[in-house]
Design a protein around this motif. Sequence first.
Motif, PDB file in Angstrom:
ATOM      1  N   HIS A   1      68.923 114.687  61.933  1.00 61.49           N
ATOM      2  CA  HIS A   1      70.204 114.254  62.498  1.00 61.49           C
ATOM      3  C   HIS A   1      70.101 112.813  63.019  1.00 61.49           C
ATOM      4  O   HIS A   1      70.973 111.982  62.740  1.00 61.49           O
ATOM      5  CB  HIS A   1      70.625 115.194  63.630  1.00 61.49           C
ATOM      6  CG  HIS A   1      71.808 114.690  64.400  1.00 61.49           C
ATOM      7  ND1 HIS A   1      73.087 114.695  63.885  1.00 61.49           N
ATOM      8  CD2 HIS A   1      71.887 114.115  65.626  1.00 61.49           C
ATOM      9  CE1 HIS A   1      73.911 114.150  64.767  1.00 61.49           C
ATOM     10  NE2 HIS A   1      73.207 113.798  65.831  1.00 61.49           N
ATOM     11  N   GLN A   2      69.029 112.521  63.742  1.00 63.46           N
ATOM     12  CA  GLN A   2      68.851 111.160  64.277  1.00 63.46           C
ATOM     13  C   GLN A   2      68.604 110.153  63.170  1.00 63.46           C
ATOM     14  O   GLN A   2      69.089 109.007  63.227  1.00 63.46           O
ATOM     15  CB  GLN A   2      67.711 111.134  65.301  1.00 63.46           C
ATOM     16  CG  GLN A   2      67.928 112.009  66.504  1.00 63.46           C
ATOM     17  CD  GLN A   2      69.161 111.624  67.306  1.00 63.46           C
ATOM     18  OE1 GLN A   2      69.670 110.510  67.239  1.00 63.46           O
ATOM     19  NE2 GLN A   2      69.668 112.570  68.087  1.00 63.46           N
TER      20      GLN A   2
ATOM     21  N   ALA B   1      66.548 118.350  64.038  1.00 62.80           N
ATOM     22  CA  ALA B   1      66.936 117.375  65.065  1.00 62.80           C
ATOM     23  C   ALA B   1      66.543 115.966  64.647  1.00 62.80           C
ATOM     24  O   ALA B   1      67.310 115.012  64.840  1.00 62.80           O
ATOM     25  CB  ALA B   1      66.295 117.734  66.403  1.00 62.80           C
TER      26      ALA B   1
ATOM     27  N   MET C   1      59.747 117.602  68.048  1.00 58.83           N
ATOM     28  CA  MET C   1      61.127 118.006  67.771  1.00 58.83           C
ATOM     29  C   MET C   1      61.171 118.831  66.498  1.00 58.83           C
ATOM     30  O   MET C   1      60.213 118.844  65.724  1.00 58.83           O
ATOM     31  CB  MET C   1      62.007 116.754  67.585  1.00 58.83           C
ATOM     32  CG  MET C   1      62.092 115.863  68.798  1.00 58.83           C
ATOM     33  SD  MET C   1      62.931 114.298  68.453  1.00 58.83           S
ATOM     34  CE  MET C   1      64.538 114.854  67.915  1.00 58.83           C
TER      35      MET C   1
END
Length: 158
Positions: free
Chosen positions: A81-82, A78, A74
Amino acid sequence: MAEAEEKLEVEGCGFLCVHEKVVEKVQHELPQEETLLRLADLFKVFGDGTRVRILFVLLTAEVCVCDLAKLLGMTQSAVSHQLRVLKQARLIKARRDGKTVFYSLADDHVATLLRQGMEHVCEGSGGECGEIINHQHKKRFFTESWGANKGLGEAPKS
């Protein structure tokens, strides 16, 4: 297919019979509605496969965003964000070392949730699932028994 669907049916009572003592006992032991909603929100965080993958990486080792991005295929954005979602849910914690921020599970409760969830998913399947659970158990034993660096599972040198 119809046979599989039948097994999922939930049977109800054949007649109306409320067991007052059971109902009264349960009513007194149920957590407050707000607490149950917070628990539901926690489980929603586990409803995303990417976040679960991140948590399993962190069950194994303390890592930075770059490591997670490489492991999961990833972008760093990304992954970040998680990680934000996981941190807001108090499932992970961060530790800064110079310019690098390392992430790990917030506490043993998170590790327990992951292990027990995996055991539940793998019930009756053995094989790979059993190996994952055994590997994580051994890693935890080494880490707790000898205070090895998280994720390394090394015994002390004599």
